[in-house]
Design a protein around this motif. Structure first.
Motif, PDB file in Angstrom:
ATOM      1  N   PRO A 126       0.838  -1.202   0.000  1.00  0.00           N
ATOM      2  CA  PRO A 126       0.000   0.000   0.000  1.00  0.00           C
ATOM      3  C   PRO A 126       0.868   1.246   0.000  1.00  0.00           C
ATOM      4  O   PRO A 126       1.805   1.350   0.784  1.00  0.00           O
ATOM      5  CB  PRO A 126      -0.785  -0.132   1.301  1.00  0.00           C
ATOM      6  N   SER A 127       0.549   2.123  -0.892  1.00  0.00           N
ATOM      7  CA  SER A 127       1.352   3.319  -1.069  1.00  0.00           C
ATOM      8  C   SER A 127       1.212   4.272   0.101  1.00  0.00           C
ATOM      9  O   SER A 127       0.202   4.313   0.785  1.00  0.00           O
ATOM     10  CB  SER A 127       0.912   4.024  -2.334  1.00  0.00           C
ATOM     11  N   LEU A 128       2.245   5.059   0.308  1.00  0.00           N
ATOM     12  CA  LEU A 128       2.195   6.016   1.402  1.00  0.00           C
ATOM     13  C   LEU A 128       1.760   7.403   0.939  1.00  0.00           C
ATOM     14  O   LEU A 128       1.537   8.286   1.745  1.00  0.00           O
ATOM     15  CB  LEU A 128       3.563   6.119   2.063  1.00  0.00           C
ATOM     16  N   THR A 129       1.677   7.592  -0.362  1.00  0.00           N
ATOM     17  CA  THR A 129       1.381   8.947  -0.844  1.00  0.00           C
ATOM     18  C   THR A 129       0.079   9.486  -0.281  1.00  0.00           C
ATOM     19  O   THR A 129      -0.025  10.639   0.062  1.00  0.00           O
ATOM     20  CB  THR A 129       1.266   8.981  -2.376  1.00  0.00           C
ATOM     21  N   ARG A 130      -0.900   8.639  -0.215  1.00  0.00           N
ATOM     22  CA  ARG A 130      -2.185   9.105   0.289  1.00  0.00           C
ATOM     23  C   ARG A 130      -2.362   8.739   1.757  1.00  0.00           C
ATOM     24  O   ARG A 130      -3.411   8.928   2.334  1.00  0.00           O
ATOM     25  CB  ARG A 130      -3.322   8.487  -0.527  1.00  0.00           C
ATOM     26  N   SER A 131      -1.305   8.180   2.353  1.00  0.00           N
ATOM     27  CA  SER A 131      -1.411   7.750   3.738  1.00  0.00           C
ATOM     28  C   SER A 131      -1.356   8.937   4.680  1.00  0.00           C
ATOM     29  O   SER A 131      -0.936  10.027   4.304  1.00  0.00           O
ATOM     30  CB  SER A 131      -0.268   6.809   4.091  1.00  0.00           C
ATOM     31  N   THR A 132      -1.750   8.677   5.891  1.00  0.00           N
ATOM     32  CA  THR A 132      -1.627   9.697   6.914  1.00  0.00           C
ATOM     33  C   THR A 132      -0.704   9.191   8.011  1.00  0.00           C
ATOM     34  O   THR A 132      -0.442   7.997   8.117  1.00  0.00           O
ATOM     35  CB  THR A 132      -2.997  10.030   7.528  1.00  0.00           C
ATOM     36  N   VAL A 133      -0.228  10.115   8.805  1.00  0.00           N
ATOM     37  CA  VAL A 133       0.682   9.786   9.901  1.00  0.00           C
ATOM     38  C   VAL A 133      -0.140   9.329  11.097  1.00  0.00           C
ATOM     39  O   VAL A 133      -1.097  10.000  11.490  1.00  0.00           O
ATOM     40  CB  VAL A 133       1.512  11.018  10.295  1.00  0.00           C
ATOM     41  N   ARG A 134       0.229   8.206  11.653  1.00  0.00           N
ATOM     42  CA  ARG A 134      -0.469   7.763  12.854  1.00  0.00           C
ATOM     43  C   ARG A 134       0.308   8.196  14.100  1.00  0.00           C
ATOM     44  O   ARG A 134      -0.257   8.551  15.103  1.00  0.00           O
ATOM     45  CB  ARG A 134      -0.640   6.246  12.839  1.00  0.00           C
ATOM     46  N   HIS A 135       1.600   8.137  14.000  1.00  0.00           N
ATOM     47  CA  HIS A 135       2.410   8.507  15.159  1.00  0.00           C
ATOM     48  C   HIS A 135       3.869   8.666  14.757  1.00  0.00           C
ATOM     49  O   HIS A 135       4.360   7.968  13.883  1.00  0.00           O
ATOM     50  CB  HIS A 135       2.291   7.429  16.237  1.00  0.00           C
ATOM     51  N   VAL A 136       4.524   9.591  15.411  1.00  0.00           N
ATOM     52  CA  VAL A 136       5.966   9.737  15.254  1.00  0.00           C
ATOM     53  C   VAL A 136       6.587   9.558  16.626  1.00  0.00           C
ATOM     54  O   VAL A 136       6.141  10.156  17.596  1.00  0.00           O
ATOM     55  CB  VAL A 136       6.349  11.132  14.706  1.00  0.00           C
ATOM     56  N   GLU A 137       7.605   8.718  16.669  1.00  0.00           N
ATOM     57  CA  GLU A 137       8.248   8.453  17.953  1.00  0.00           C
ATOM     58  C   GLU A 137       9.724   8.819  17.865  1.00  0.00           C
ATOM     59  O   GLU A 137      10.369   8.591  16.839  1.00  0.00           O
ATOM     60  CB  GLU A 137       8.082   6.968  18.292  1.00  0.00           C
TER      61      GLU A 137
END
Lengths: 337, 337
Positions: A126-137
């Motif tokens: 699944p591409s990340l272009t349309r993905s959203t950020v769930r969390h940054v650690e």
DNA sequence: TTCTGGCACTCGTGACCATTGAGTGCCAGA
DNA sequence: TCTGGCACTCAATGGTCACGAGTGCCAGAA
């Protein structure tokens, strides 16, 4: 223009050739199909079809085989998409339902497609272009070393090491993490750059360099990971054709190992079902193969592609049916998780 | 017992056969090697070698080819490991040095091995059994849903969803994360279970269920991820032998697609360099191939294996040299990062 | 105008056969 | 123990030939 019957003859040729893997002659055609005309008539039609470039003879005094152009016509006007049987559909669903994580979903999809079509399956992550950020650690590893972990809504996790220009306190790092997340969580990748643009300014002078470095790495990760990975399987199926063209199997295997080539192959096509036949494929090694691909996704939008690579002489209706069905179910699975 | 000269004859046969890919006869042998004896003598030696089962004739009145047993003797007593040239070594180092993360290291290693040996390369991801925990992260996703992220010292990241039996506050979660990390960071996987055993007790009654669930998932991840993944490449090289045995390529491709088979294949061998020839391989599909494998690791201990799969008729000294060299450099890279 | 049956022609395929030559085993002699 | 010689085997090569599937074309029927 081609008469109705001539199209019928072409369809019969394609079907027979796909089945028998041997050039098909006029007599055999009239025997296996109810065309209602004699072999001689069929011969005339075949001559016409050959003039138009839809079929060809491997050598004089042999039967005809479809050309790329012939398959194209077949796919466009003569063949439908053959739906899978109910048991097959159930089997797909069961098999995919037991996947535990993203890797597993993709892995199972590949195996499924390969088995169903008996060809080589290619599934793009699944591409990340349309993905959203769930969390940054952000994790402090050493005095001036931080690990950046990015988690996306498609369940993918990417990590990067960051070497900081100056030491940073755990508190500052926690602060950065909190602020970063409050800004980007739930946002699309494309929107992240401007959302974090002014973040460094709000930090103490001594930490700004580090903050900038971390952000730069984050943006880099977002961009880099937009170039998708993929998984392939069923290459053993290639050997089924080894007696036909032992020579062509090599470039195909080579092409399949080049992720770049495959990504381009899938990427070129729009998200609806597309079929590339023989020389329609840009890559030379795949000139004797056809590619059936379709986009899939968890919602309305297609997030990636999947498909199969097989000989131009393939069962197009069946393959298209399988590809479409699998794409549909994978989409469902992704939407659920 | 085999005389010195007979061993020399065997060595010559193996070398010639590997080079020419054709059965080698007595006359050709004396021409290409300085054995100091006539073809007739060589014929006697060959007859003896055949009696012992080291070589065989495909058919009467053809030359001899080595048997699995012959290759075995060759590898054990006659062949050394051919070191790579200095330029080759430099190229390896450069190529591996530019890797950016673990996936990249493994990917590059596979390509490198495949190219160097012109065979199929298999590289196992660094094992987690001897790994230590670098960090555990817990992220609240929804009211009763937590994402568990495990980061290992080999740079691997694993994530798992945890559905909690009861909602848990962000504070409690942060508390759990802190205590968990203080106990397990830097510890080996195997030691983790007893280290966290009493953790739930120190929490409020209402949170204990969730804490237990999270811990259970963590332990599960540790165990599950001990089963290693691997990457393969260079399958196109198989086609170089397609004219020899077009029939055997299929089971080989099939075996290569079964990760389980490959893992067993590598796992069976101890961590030193091992060579499995033909029927010495347990898996039937690989009965006409040889496997050269060696352990590699970042320190003294081997953490995983890598190797190549090729026809029994392969250049053993060269292959062994390449495999050993690559393993060494990968180990260095891993130790650095 | 379109279809059909007939006919001569092409050419790949497989069977058969002879030739060739690499390779062998064996044996007598150095 | 090695060597040269000799007869033998047999895969590979290439030529010939008959077979047959398949074609194109044409005259005549529908």
């Amino acid at each position: 223009m081609l008469s109705e019957r001539r199209l019928e003859v072409l369809r019969a040729i394609v079907q027979d050739y796909v089945g028998t893997e041997e050039p098909v002659g006029s007599k055999a055609l009239t025997e296996r199909h109810r065309l209602g005309v004699s072999p001689a008539t069929v011969r005339n039609d075949m001559a016409a079809l050959e003039d138009e470039g839809f079929i060809a003879q491997p050598h004089t005094s042999a039967g005809r085989i479809p050309t790329d152009k012939g398959y194209r016509l077949f796919v466009d006007r003569l063949a439908g998409v053959k739906p899978l049987s109910a048991p097959e559909r159930r089997a797909i669903q069961n098999f995919l339902d037991s996947a535990v994580d993203l890797d597993d979903v993709v892995g199972r999809t590949v195996r499924l497609l390969a088995q169903l079509t008996r060809q080589v399956a290619v599934v793009q992550y699944p591409s990340l272009t349309r993905s959203t950020v769930r969390h940054v650690e952000l994790l402090p590893l050493a005095v001036a070393r931080v690990m950046l972990v990015l988690i996306t809504d498609t369940g993918r996790v990417e990590q990067r090491m960051v070497d900081c220009p100056a030491p940073i306190s755990d508190d500052s790092l926690a602060d950065l993490r909190a602020r970063l997340n409050s800004r980007v969580v739930g946002r699309r990748f494309a929107d992240v750059p401007q959302l974090v643009q002014d973040l460094p300014e709000s930090f103490e002078q001594e930490d700004r360099g580090t903050v900038s470095t971390v952000l730069a790495t984050l943006l880099e990760t977002l961009v880099e990971e937009t170039e998708e990975r993929l998984m392939i399987g069923g290459t053993a199926n290639l050997t089924r054709f080894v007696h036909d063209f032992p020579l062509t199997i090599r470039p195909v295997l080579e092409a399949l190992e080049e992720q770049v080539v495959l990504l381009k192959l899938l990427g070129e096509q729009d998200s609806g079902m597309t079929v590339r036949i023989g020389h329609e494929n840009a890559h030379e090694g795949l000139n004797s193969t056809s590619v059936v691909a379709v986009g899939y996704g968890s919602g309305d939008e297609a997030v990636a592609k999947l498909g199969v690579v097989g000989p131009t002489r393939m069962d197009y209706p069946g393959t298209m049916g399988a590809v479409r069905a699998v794409a549909r179910y994978v989409g469902q699975i992704l939407a659920e998780s």
